[in-house]
Design a protein around this motif. Sequence first.
Motif, PDB file in Angstrom:
ATOM      1  N   GLU A 278       0.823  -1.208   0.000  1.00  0.00           N
ATOM      2  CA  GLU A 278       0.000   0.000   0.000  1.00  0.00           C
ATOM      3  C   GLU A 278       0.858   1.259   0.000  1.00  0.00           C
ATOM      4  OE1 GLU A 278      -1.556   1.338   4.034  1.00  0.00           O
ATOM      5  OE2 GLU A 278      -1.639  -0.829   4.274  1.00  0.00           O
ATOM      6  N   CYS A 279       1.948   1.248   0.773  1.00  0.00           N
ATOM      7  CA  CYS A 279       2.772   2.462   0.859  1.00  0.00           C
ATOM      8  C   CYS A 279       3.493   2.713  -0.464  1.00  0.00           C
ATOM      9  CB  CYS A 279       3.741   2.369   2.034  1.00  0.00           C
ATOM     10  SG  CYS A 279       2.869   2.529   3.601  1.00  0.00           S
ATOM     11  N   THR A 280       3.889   1.639  -1.130  1.00  0.00           N
ATOM     12  CA  THR A 280       4.525   1.819  -2.436  1.00  0.00           C
ATOM     13  C   THR A 280       3.553   2.456  -3.428  1.00  0.00           C
ATOM     14  OG1 THR A 280       6.134   0.047  -2.159  1.00  0.00           O
ATOM     15  CG2 THR A 280       5.491   0.558  -4.427  1.00  0.00           C
ATOM     16  N   VAL A 281       2.330   1.948  -3.507  1.00  0.00           N
ATOM     17  CA  VAL A 281       1.435   2.485  -4.543  1.00  0.00           C
ATOM     18  C   VAL A 281       0.907   3.882  -4.178  1.00  0.00           C
ATOM     19  CG1 VAL A 281       0.749   0.183  -5.345  1.00  0.00           C
ATOM     20  CG2 VAL A 281      -0.768   1.442  -3.827  1.00  0.00           C
ATOM     21  N   MET A 282       0.658   4.124  -2.918  1.00  0.00           N
ATOM     22  CA  MET A 282       0.107   5.439  -2.563  1.00  0.00           C
ATOM     23  C   MET A 282       1.173   6.523  -2.666  1.00  0.00           C
ATOM     24  SD  MET A 282      -2.755   4.664   0.305  1.00  0.00           S
ATOM     25  CE  MET A 282      -2.015   3.398   1.284  1.00  0.00           C
ATOM     26  N   SER A 283       2.423   6.203  -2.288  1.00  0.00           N
ATOM     27  CA  SER A 283       3.473   7.225  -2.433  1.00  0.00           C
ATOM     28  C   SER A 283       3.740   7.486  -3.914  1.00  0.00           C
ATOM     29  CB  SER A 283       4.742   6.807  -1.693  1.00  0.00           C
ATOM     30  OG  SER A 283       5.238   5.581  -2.188  1.00  0.00           O
ATOM     31  N   THR A 284       3.747   6.421  -4.725  1.00  0.00           N
ATOM     32  CA  THR A 284       3.995   6.610  -6.166  1.00  0.00           C
ATOM     33  C   THR A 284       2.872   7.411  -6.805  1.00  0.00           C
ATOM     34  OG1 THR A 284       5.010   4.417  -6.162  1.00  0.00           O
ATOM     35  CG2 THR A 284       4.550   5.371  -8.315  1.00  0.00           C
ATOM     36  N   LYS A 285       1.642   7.067  -6.430  1.00  0.00           N
ATOM     37  CA  LYS A 285       0.500   7.735  -7.057  1.00  0.00           C
ATOM     38  C   LYS A 285       0.496   9.242  -6.770  1.00  0.00           C
ATOM     39  CE  LYS A 285      -4.472   7.689  -7.516  1.00  0.00           C
ATOM     40  NZ  LYS A 285      -5.645   6.851  -7.671  1.00  0.00           N
ATOM     41  N   TYR A 286       0.772   9.616  -5.516  1.00  0.00           N
ATOM     42  CA  TYR A 286       0.624  11.031  -5.162  1.00  0.00           C
ATOM     43  C   TYR A 286       1.920  11.833  -5.195  1.00  0.00           C
ATOM     44  CZ  TYR A 286      -3.942   9.310  -3.980  1.00  0.00           C
ATOM     45  OH  TYR A 286      -5.173   8.728  -4.078  1.00  0.00           O
ATOM     46  N   LEU A 287       3.078  11.138  -5.165  1.00  0.00           N
ATOM     47  CA  LEU A 287       4.340  11.880  -5.120  1.00  0.00           C
ATOM     48  C   LEU A 287       5.273  11.535  -6.273  1.00  0.00           C
ATOM     49  CD1 LEU A 287       4.988  11.540  -1.275  1.00  0.00           C
ATOM     50  CD2 LEU A 287       4.123  13.550  -2.467  1.00  0.00           C
ATOM     51  N   GLY A 288       4.955  10.496  -7.017  1.00  0.00           N
ATOM     52  CA  GLY A 288       5.805  10.115  -8.149  1.00  0.00           C
ATOM     53  C   GLY A 288       6.666   8.902  -7.826  1.00  0.00           C
TER      54      GLY A 288
END
Length: 488
Positions: A224-234
């Motif tokens: 979850e942390c990988t996809v949410m950080s990528t989605k909102y921060l790149g």
Amino acid sequence: MQTNLKIYNSLTGQKELFKPLIPKHVGMYVCGPTVYSNVHLGNVRTFISFDVIYRYLKFLGYKVRYVRNITDAGHLEDDSNEDKISKKARLEKLEPMEIVQQYTIDFHKVLDLVNNLPPDIEPTATGHIIEQIETTKDILKKGYAYESNGSIYFDVLKYNAEIDKYGKLSGRNIEDMIANTRTLEGQDEKRNPQDFALWKKASPQHIMRWSSPWGEGFPGWHMECTVMSTKYLGEQFDIHGGGMDLKFPHHECEIAQGKTANGVDPVKYWMHANMLTLNGKKMSKSTGNHLLPQEIFSGDNTLLSKAYSPAVVRFFMLQAHYRNMLDLSEDALQAAEKAYKKLMEAVKILPDLPQSEKSSEDVAALIESFYEAMNDDFNTPILIARLFEAVRLINSVKDGKASLTKADKQQLQNALNQFAFEVLGLHHTAQDAATHQAFDKTIQLLIDIRNNARAEKNWALSDQIRDELARFGIQLKDGKDGTTYSFK
Ligand code: AMP
Ligand code: ZN
């Protein structure tokens, strides 16, 4: 904009000059709580540490996007295959989303009380199941994960051999990990005990489940942390934070997933906040060695003799550097309360002090030292020590032993407001602190009146004071050192 901010990067083990990937912008991700129980003061410490970091970056003029997730699925109980939220829902016979709602509200309430700013985005794991499935598919396609009995595991050995060293953040190496592994129940599906789940098959009694190409299941916590950080921060962003205990395996796994999926190291600066201890041991939900924020704010606990306000608790926490351990004790809280009041009093009297032709001290240098403290890896205890140099100066001016010009007085007042309230977030305004003090003095006055009444055997008056205060939620306790009060 000040540009000489240094940050201790856990990845390199060094303080580095902070250079954001995009000038003037900062992307920051902090792992949020798993909302299956009330946050304890240890959790609160970590979130206060990152709140001050967020505040200072904003104060320096950066445009910060602060993302902090809510873990509402996927975090497994240690050594078991059961999701923490599912388990709580099963035990309490509630919907998992009722558990999530209850403890998310508690979390927000507590952080609001200690004056934390909300993050800019607060995404949830359950709101990003599709993205988690997509990234899992991607890693599978690239050959760094495998399916086993409906679950998908990340192939740590292959990653370690072909992409990057697994363990580089926590300073572990894979050979030692293999040598020290004990085999845990339910891990026979894995090729290697170090492999971790990207997706787990849901057993028939598992309540939280979603369809996927591999059948019904739920995402692994690290994903979850990988996809949410990528989605909102790149794919690459500036700062990733969390408590020290998340470094391994959680953050190590995030690096491995991100680097495999996107081909780049996801994070430039890894930051880890140290633990709050109680009786010398880490505060923790699972061991029961913890104190809840409400218990300390109300005084309703067996460890402390009285209540401490959220502002004092915040001040107490900021008296330690975020990378050092901090032990909670009555003595330390009492000292913090005294110091906090002294600081607030000085801020309050400063505008009314007399002004002189000449200042007896170099105020600009003093203010510069506030910046220096924070630029040195957000060193809040040094900043507080510098603020107390200002307190000493203010009190000396009050006693006629030092002097300040009108301009210096104004500069100092601005700087104190900025650093005590805007950066450290000590309280919304000096007025709130003054109100708190006035309240405290009022109750003390009532205690004195009641003691006099008791000495004169005026039981009607002494009972009236005790009972009326109780009606307002304030409880008086008569002890051998006098009478104290707490909130019921
Ligand atoms: P959790 O809800 O258990 O995932 O924890 C939320 C955050 O609190 C994580 O960043 C943890 O590292 C942090 N944390 C847990 N226990 C403590 C503690 N005793 N002191 C400081 N931070 C903690
Ligand atoms: Zn995380």
